[in-house]
Design an enzyme around this catalytic site. Structure first.
Site, PDB file in Angstrom:
ATOM      1  CG  LEU A 102      -1.931  -0.942   1.322  1.00 44.17           C
ATOM      2  CD1 LEU A 102      -2.902  -0.901   2.667  1.00 44.17           C
ATOM      3  CD2 LEU A 102      -3.058  -0.975   0.148  1.00 44.17           C
ATOM      4  CG  ASP A 103       0.688   3.963  -3.196  1.00 47.49           C
ATOM      5  OD1 ASP A 103       1.290   3.213  -3.424  1.00 47.49           O
ATOM      6  OD2 ASP A 103      -0.114   4.532  -3.998  1.00 47.49           O
ATOM      7  CD  GLN A 104       3.208   8.800   2.005  1.00 41.70           C
ATOM      8  OE1 GLN A 104       2.948   8.877   3.066  1.00 41.70           O
ATOM      9  NE2 GLN A 104       2.774   9.925   1.098  1.00 41.70           N
ATOM     10  CB  THR A 106      -2.715   3.469   0.535  1.00 38.03           C
ATOM     11  OG1 THR A 106      -2.777   4.420  -0.603  1.00 38.03           O
ATOM     12  CG2 THR A 106      -4.162   2.674   0.525  1.00 38.03           C
ATOM     13  CG  HIS A 185       0.786   4.647  -7.629  1.00 33.85           C
ATOM     14  ND1 HIS A 185       1.324   5.698  -7.960  1.00 33.85           N
ATOM     15  CD2 HIS A 185       1.065   4.317  -6.518  1.00 33.85           C
ATOM     16  CE1 HIS A 185       2.243   5.917  -7.033  1.00 33.85           C
ATOM     17  NE2 HIS A 185       1.966   5.034  -6.122  1.00 33.85           N
TER      18      HIS A 185
END
Length: 237
Positions: A102-104, A106, A185
């Site tokens: 997961l993105d930072q 998210t 993404h």
């Protein structure tokens, strides 16, 4: 299994260090200090203590984390905290890995494990494990945008069409949808492809494992998964 090997398998350190733990009287089983290096532990349902802290023997670990914002899914984060900072050294010694990323920025459900087969079962592109995302968008979500997401969009530098299922407009700026791939993404790029922008992103579910079913897990908290929950996470589309 020899006690020292059991301790080593659980992440307590090198064989030599585990031997020293035993010699120091740091290990207890059934309330009894075990200082015999030749002691063989029955692994079935084994509960033990090390320096007064309770542990349960686990052949493999399967963990659900409610990931907070500002954490990277990397062992060597550069600009933010690492999710691995949320776990103790014993777990980290087991080689804990994120099941996908997961993105930072998210939040939401993130699985971690030291089981390579489980990791592969959930992340391989051919497995199509469903993931449910909820998001806040910059602009109001229109019916046309929701329809395009379900029909599928093209993403730059990716082959094929990427479609979402169960697209639901929860509010004017809130959307929920399910994706079955896992490209870089993906959700943010899909929203951009239909002319909108994700401002906040939250993963609510993997397979049939929903974050809301995990004992009101707060951001930054984690739990071990049961055998049933492990199977729920692997359910495909």
């Amino acid at each position: 299994m020899l006690l020292e090997k059991m301790l080593q398998s659980q992440g307590f350190g090198s064989r030599k260090y585990c031997q020293q733990l035993i010699k120091n009287g740091a290990v207890q089983i059934n309330g009894e200090i075990i200082d015999n290096l030749k002691y063989k532990a029955d692994l079935h349902g084994l509960e033990f203590r090390v320096y007064g802290e309770d542990y349960l023997y686990r052949e493999k670990v399967y963990i659900a984390l409610n990931k907070p914002q500002g954490y990277e899914c990397s062992h060597q984060a550069t600009h933010h905290f690492s999710v691995f900072e949320l776990f103790d050294e014993v777990l980290m010694n087991r080689g804990l890995q994120c099941v996908g990323r997961l993105d930072q920025d998210t939040t939401g459900l993130l699985l971690l494990t030291d089981d390579g087969q489980f990791l592969q079962a959930l992340t391989h592109p051919k497995k199509h494990v469903a993931k449910v995302y909820q998001m806040h968008t910059a602009d109001p979500v229109t019916p046309e945008q929701a329809e395009k997401l379900e029909q599928g969009v093209e993403l730059r530098n990716e082959s094929g069409i990427f479609a979402a299922t169960d697209v639901q407009r929860l509010a004017e700026h809130q959307l929920q949808m399910t994706v079955h791939q896992g490209v870089y993404h993906q959700v943010k790029r899909m929203l951009a492809a239909v002319g909108n922008k994700v401002e906040q992103l939250h993963r609510a579910q993997i397979g049939q494992l929903n974050l809301t079913d995990l004992n009101d897990l707060q951001e930054g908290e984690w739990v071990y998964l049961s055998a049933e929950q492990i199977e729920q996470a692997k359910i495909r589309e």
